[in-house]
Design a protein around this motif. Structure first.
Motif, PDB file in Angstrom:
ATOM      1  N   UNK A   1      52.828  53.217  28.609  1.00  0.00           N
ATOM      2  CA  UNK A   1      52.951  51.759  28.492  1.00  0.00           C
ATOM      3  C   UNK A   1      51.609  51.051  28.675  1.00  0.00           C
ATOM      4  N   UNK A   2      50.705  51.263  27.746  1.00  0.00           N
ATOM      5  CA  UNK A   2      49.379  50.651  27.857  1.00  0.00           C
ATOM      6  C   UNK A   2      49.436  49.135  27.710  1.00  0.00           C
ATOM      7  N   UNK A   3      50.572  48.613  27.220  1.00  0.00           N
ATOM      8  CA  UNK A   3      50.708  47.161  27.080  1.00  0.00           C
ATOM      9  C   UNK A   3      50.613  46.453  28.430  1.00  0.00           C
ATOM     10  N   UNK A   4      50.837  47.189  29.522  1.00  0.00           N
ATOM     11  CA  UNK A   4      50.750  46.581  30.847  1.00  0.00           C
ATOM     12  C   UNK A   4      49.349  46.025  31.080  1.00  0.00           C
ATOM     13  N   UNK A   5      48.345  46.712  30.547  1.00  0.00           N
ATOM     14  CA  UNK A   5      46.975  46.243  30.720  1.00  0.00           C
ATOM     15  C   UNK A   5      46.732  44.873  30.122  1.00  0.00           C
ATOM     16  N   UNK A   6      47.474  44.519  29.104  1.00  0.00           N
ATOM     17  CA  UNK A   6      47.289  43.209  28.471  1.00  0.00           C
ATOM     18  C   UNK A   6      47.728  42.068  29.377  1.00  0.00           C
ATOM     19  N   UNK A   7      48.445  42.367  30.436  1.00  0.00           N
ATOM     20  CA  UNK A   7      48.838  41.332  31.384  1.00  0.00           C
ATOM     21  C   UNK A   7      47.701  40.941  32.316  1.00  0.00           C
ATOM     22  N   UNK A   8      46.599  41.677  32.276  1.00  0.00           N
ATOM     23  CA  UNK A   8      45.484  41.436  33.193  1.00  0.00           C
ATOM     24  C   UNK A   8      44.283  40.872  32.453  1.00  0.00           C
TER      25      UNK A   8
ATOM     26  N   UNK B   1      42.425  26.241  53.017  1.00  0.00           N
ATOM     27  CA  UNK B   1      41.506  27.048  52.231  1.00  0.00           C
ATOM     28  C   UNK B   1      41.882  28.524  52.297  1.00  0.00           C
ATOM     29  N   UNK B   2      42.350  28.965  53.462  1.00  0.00           N
ATOM     30  CA  UNK B   2      42.735  30.370  53.590  1.00  0.00           C
ATOM     31  C   UNK B   2      43.911  30.702  52.663  1.00  0.00           C
ATOM     32  N   UNK B   3      44.878  29.792  52.589  1.00  0.00           N
ATOM     33  CA  UNK B   3      46.019  30.038  51.712  1.00  0.00           C
ATOM     34  C   UNK B   3      45.600  30.030  50.247  1.00  0.00           C
ATOM     35  N   UNK B   4      44.706  29.113  49.884  1.00  0.00           N
ATOM     36  CA  UNK B   4      44.227  29.062  48.501  1.00  0.00           C
ATOM     37  C   UNK B   4      43.486  30.343  48.145  1.00  0.00           C
ATOM     38  N   UNK B   5      42.604  30.787  49.039  1.00  0.00           N
ATOM     39  CA  UNK B   5      41.888  32.041  48.798  1.00  0.00           C
ATOM     40  C   UNK B   5      42.834  33.231  48.791  1.00  0.00           C
ATOM     41  N   UNK B   6      43.852  33.183  49.648  1.00  0.00           N
ATOM     42  CA  UNK B   6      44.805  34.282  49.703  1.00  0.00           C
ATOM     43  C   UNK B   6      45.582  34.442  48.406  1.00  0.00           C
ATOM     44  N   UNK B   7      46.063  33.320  47.856  1.00  0.00           N
ATOM     45  CA  UNK B   7      46.794  33.386  46.589  1.00  0.00           C
ATOM     46  C   UNK B   7      45.899  33.844  45.453  1.00  0.00           C
ATOM     47  N   UNK B   8      44.691  33.287  45.399  1.00  0.00           N
ATOM     48  CA  UNK B   8      43.766  33.685  44.337  1.00  0.00           C
ATOM     49  C   UNK B   8      43.361  35.149  44.491  1.00  0.00           C
TER      50      UNK B   8
ATOM     51  N   UNK C   1      31.793  46.977  33.722  1.00  0.00           N
ATOM     52  CA  UNK C   1      32.987  46.180  33.469  1.00  0.00           C
ATOM     53  C   UNK C   1      34.162  46.623  34.332  1.00  0.00           C
ATOM     54  N   UNK C   2      33.983  47.715  35.098  1.00  0.00           N
ATOM     55  CA  UNK C   2      35.015  48.107  36.053  1.00  0.00           C
ATOM     56  C   UNK C   2      34.921  47.312  37.344  1.00  0.00           C
ATOM     57  N   UNK C   3      33.713  46.868  37.732  1.00  0.00           N
ATOM     58  CA  UNK C   3      33.525  46.178  39.005  1.00  0.00           C
ATOM     59  C   UNK C   3      32.873  44.813  38.849  1.00  0.00           C
ATOM     60  N   UNK C   4      32.021  44.634  37.819  1.00  0.00           N
ATOM     61  CA  UNK C   4      31.321  43.374  37.643  1.00  0.00           C
ATOM     62  C   UNK C   4      32.237  42.164  37.533  1.00  0.00           C
ATOM     63  N   UNK C   5      33.288  42.194  36.679  1.00  0.00           N
ATOM     64  CA  UNK C   5      34.191  41.048  36.615  1.00  0.00           C
ATOM     65  C   UNK C   5      34.873  40.738  37.938  1.00  0.00           C
ATOM     66  N   UNK C   6      35.150  41.755  38.744  1.00  0.00           N
ATOM     67  CA  UNK C   6      35.760  41.511  40.057  1.00  0.00           C
ATOM     68  C   UNK C   6      34.787  40.751  40.954  1.00  0.00           C
ATOM     69  N   UNK C   7      33.514  41.120  40.900  1.00  0.00           N
ATOM     70  CA  UNK C   7      32.506  40.456  41.732  1.00  0.00           C
ATOM     71  C   UNK C   7      32.321  38.998  41.328  1.00  0.00           C
ATOM     72  N   UNK C   8      32.229  38.718  40.035  1.00  0.00           N
ATOM     73  CA  UNK C   8      32.050  37.332  39.606  1.00  0.00           C
ATOM     74  C   UNK C   8      33.315  36.524  39.862  1.00  0.00           C
TER      75      UNK C   8
ATOM     76  N   UNK D   1      43.914  38.287  41.910  1.00  0.00           N
ATOM     77  CA  UNK D   1      42.834  39.175  41.479  1.00  0.00           C
ATOM     78  C   UNK D   1      43.203  40.636  41.733  1.00  0.00           C
ATOM     79  N   UNK D   2      43.796  40.921  42.894  1.00  0.00           N
ATOM     80  CA  UNK D   2      44.230  42.283  43.177  1.00  0.00           C
ATOM     81  C   UNK D   2      45.283  42.763  42.192  1.00  0.00           C
ATOM     82  N   UNK D   3      46.236  41.882  41.858  1.00  0.00           N
ATOM     83  CA  UNK D   3      47.265  42.250  40.883  1.00  0.00           C
ATOM     84  C   UNK D   3      46.648  42.500  39.508  1.00  0.00           C
ATOM     85  N   UNK D   4      45.651  41.683  39.148  1.00  0.00           N
ATOM     86  CA  UNK D   4      44.984  41.878  37.852  1.00  0.00           C
ATOM     87  C   UNK D   4      44.273  43.223  37.810  1.00  0.00           C
ATOM     88  N   UNK D   5      43.626  43.600  38.910  1.00  0.00           N
ATOM     89  CA  UNK D   5      42.946  44.897  38.959  1.00  0.00           C
ATOM     90  C   UNK D   5      43.945  46.042  38.849  1.00  0.00           C
ATOM     91  N   UNK D   6      45.074  45.912  39.550  1.00  0.00           N
ATOM     92  CA  UNK D   6      46.087  46.964  39.519  1.00  0.00           C
ATOM     93  C   UNK D   6      46.692  47.102  38.125  1.00  0.00           C
TER      94      UNK D   6
END
Length: 531
Positions: A214-221, A185-192, A83-90, A196-201
């Motif tokens: 501040x563990x509540x930060x994780x709930x934003x992802x 398409x590049x811009x769409x992929x770039x934003x998405x 669950x650390x990497x699988x959701x990122x791959x899908x 995804x990078x922000x969600x991982x961070x």
């Protein structure tokens, strides 16, 4: 919404008949390899409990893998690790599928031809979402069968398997939104991808904070929501519901935005360019820089963050190995030969090089995109030769990969030095470790160049080659694969720095092979018809 949908859905599945099985195999094999390696590393309950104590007490390890909630089954350990990497791959798979069948088709003009028939305007987006959702369900079914075959609890296995389609659908919906607001398409992929990078961070920051911060930060992802499903450790079905609800909101928003824009346009205004082109755009190298610079900058920023985080974990790794010496066994097979930290950093450099190989393939495929998009022909109609045009683009998989490897290595050295001291020494050692990875990365770019010049219709097949060899590099050592299989990957032949011995011969052979493949591709480009 259904007019033309069956035909478009069959077309999408036909176009993805190679890519989808490769991703399915990669994800399921990752789960299988993780389960096998964890069973070997932590065979007793005591070793698993020690692992949980070490991980949950160390902020850097929680940031990398998340907290370990339960240790009473192999499924619990496997779900924690995956669950650390699988959701990122899908999530990446879903983004690629939706963009490919919506904005990319619209940008190329093919969607306009399709829309001229008896096709509902919403049908292409619906077909893309169904394709992404079907891919997630197929992966879930395979993962569920695998875990049940390993004798794991049915409820926990189902909860774990359903995380994949839930996360995939959420990021498919997010990409569907970005495809409406952008014009390329590049811009769409770039934003998405940025989302995804922000969600991982955010997930990493929230998990690192733990109960004392501040563990509540994780709930934003949404990636943190996926981890909170806690398969085999409570099976929180409501977290799956949260993922599906967010996906529903995004998909509804995408359909609303689709109804409010013109075909071929986007909701975000395009920034007008200058009235006259700069002098550098009159040269092939300047044009290539204009087309490639955004990707190079984005990759550099991401790899710098990635490298710094990996370096910062090194102190926690030392504690983990002291508490659970079983971990040193697998690191010795993956990385260098002297010292646990050296082995870990060598492994990280290999993973960093694998990521840069994706960039190398991406930049080479830009040549094919320019050709099929009709933009190469006007350029080559001038005094610009084919080799000059191609050479301008190929400079980035040649030198841009070195820049990315060294940027990631520098950040890794800074992160390692910040927690272990001797920053200058670690930077020097890791810069050398990053540099020796370049010939292995070049080989993938050269293979793409050869296909582009000799068999242009097969150019995208380099993604399959890359995925297969990366899978061998990633899972082979943990599964104790034979040398004949590991030797298929160029990363197997790269010196294991830091910690290992530097041998020049494999680097020279890899460089020579890359040069021959690239030369064959350029020769083929000179002789074949464009388009």
């Amino acid at each position: 919404m259904t007019a033309g949908l069956p035909v478009l859905l069959r077309l999408a599945l036909r176009r993805d008949r190679i890519m989808l099985p490769v991703w399915l195999y990669a994800l399921v094999a990752s789960v299988a390899g993780t389960a096998v390696s964890l069973r070997q590393l932590y065979p007793s309950q005591g070793s698993r409990d020690n692992l949980a104590l070490s991980v949950n007490a160390n902020a850097s390890l929680r940031a990398l893998y998340g907290p370990l909630y339960d240790t009473h089954s192999l499924g619990a350990l496997t779900s924690w690790r995956m669950l650390a990497i699988g959701p990122v791959m899908i999530a990446l798979l879903s983004q690629l599928l939706v963009t490919r069948h919506t904005r990319a088709e619209e940008e190329s003009g093919r969607l306009e031809l399709v829309a001229a028939g008896a096709v509902d305007r919403r049908a292409p987006l619906t077909a893309a979402l169904i394709t992404a959702g079907s891919a997630g369900l197929a992966i879930a079914a395979a993962v569920l069968a695998l875990l049940l075959g390993l004798g794991q609890d049915a409820a926990g296995s189902l909860a774990f398997a359903l995380v994949f389609p839930a996360v995939g659908l959420l990021f498919a919906g997010l990409t569907a939104v970005t495809a409406q607001v952008t014009q390329t398409a590049r811009a769409a992929n770039g934003l998405a991808g940025a989302a995804l990078g922000a969600a991982f961070l955010l997930r990493a920051v929230g998990d690192a904070a733990g109960s004392g911060g501040p563990s509540w930060i994780g709930w934003l992802s949404p990636l943190s929501w996926a981890a909170r499903v806690r398969p085999y450790g409570g099976d929180h079905w409501w977290a799956l519901g949260l993922l599906l609800a967010a996906a529903g909101v995004e998909i509804a928003a995408a359909y609303l935005l689709l109804a409010r824009r013109d075909l071929g346009g986007g909701l975000l205004p395009q920034r007008p360019g200058p009235a006259t082109a700069g002098a550098e755009l009159g040269r092939p190298l300047g044009l290539a820089w204009r087309l490639q610079r955004a990707a190079l900058r984005a990759w550099a920023a991401g790899l710098i963050v990635f490298g710094f985080v990996l370096g910062g974990v090194s102190k926690g790794l030392r504690q983990l190995i002291n508490d659970t010496p079983e971990t040193a066994q697998i690191l010795a097979r993956l990385g260098g030969t002297t010292g646990a930290v050296d082995s870990y950093l060598s492994t990280c450099m290999t993973f960093l090089a694998m990521a840069v190989a994706v960039y190398a393939v991406q930049t080479v495929l830009r040549l094919r995109e320019e050709e099929t998009g009709g933009r190469a022909e006007p350029v080559l109609a001038t005094a610009v030769g084919r080799l000059s045009w191609a050479g301008g683009h190929l400079l980035y998989p040649l030198l841009g990969t070195v820049v990315l490897l060294e940027a990631g290595a520098l950040a890794m050295g800074l992160g390692t030095g910040a927690v272990l001291g001797d920053t200058g020494g670690w930077i020097g050692r890791l810069l050398a470790a990053g540099l020796v990875q370049a010939p292995a990365v070049w080989l993938f770019a050269a293979a793409g160049t050869a296909l582009f010049g000799l068999r242009p219709q097969w150019t995208t097949g380099v993604w399959g080659l890359l995925g297969l060899l990366l899978l061998i590099s990633f899972l082979g050592p943990t599964l104790n694969a034979g040398h004949w299989l590991l030797d298929l990957s160029p990363f197997t032949h790269v010196p294991r720095l830091p910690g290992g011995a530097l041998h020049a011969a494999p680097l020279l052979w890899l460089s020579l092979l890359s040069g021959l493949l690239a030369a064959a591709g350029l020769l083929g480009l000179r002789r074949r018809d464009l388009g």
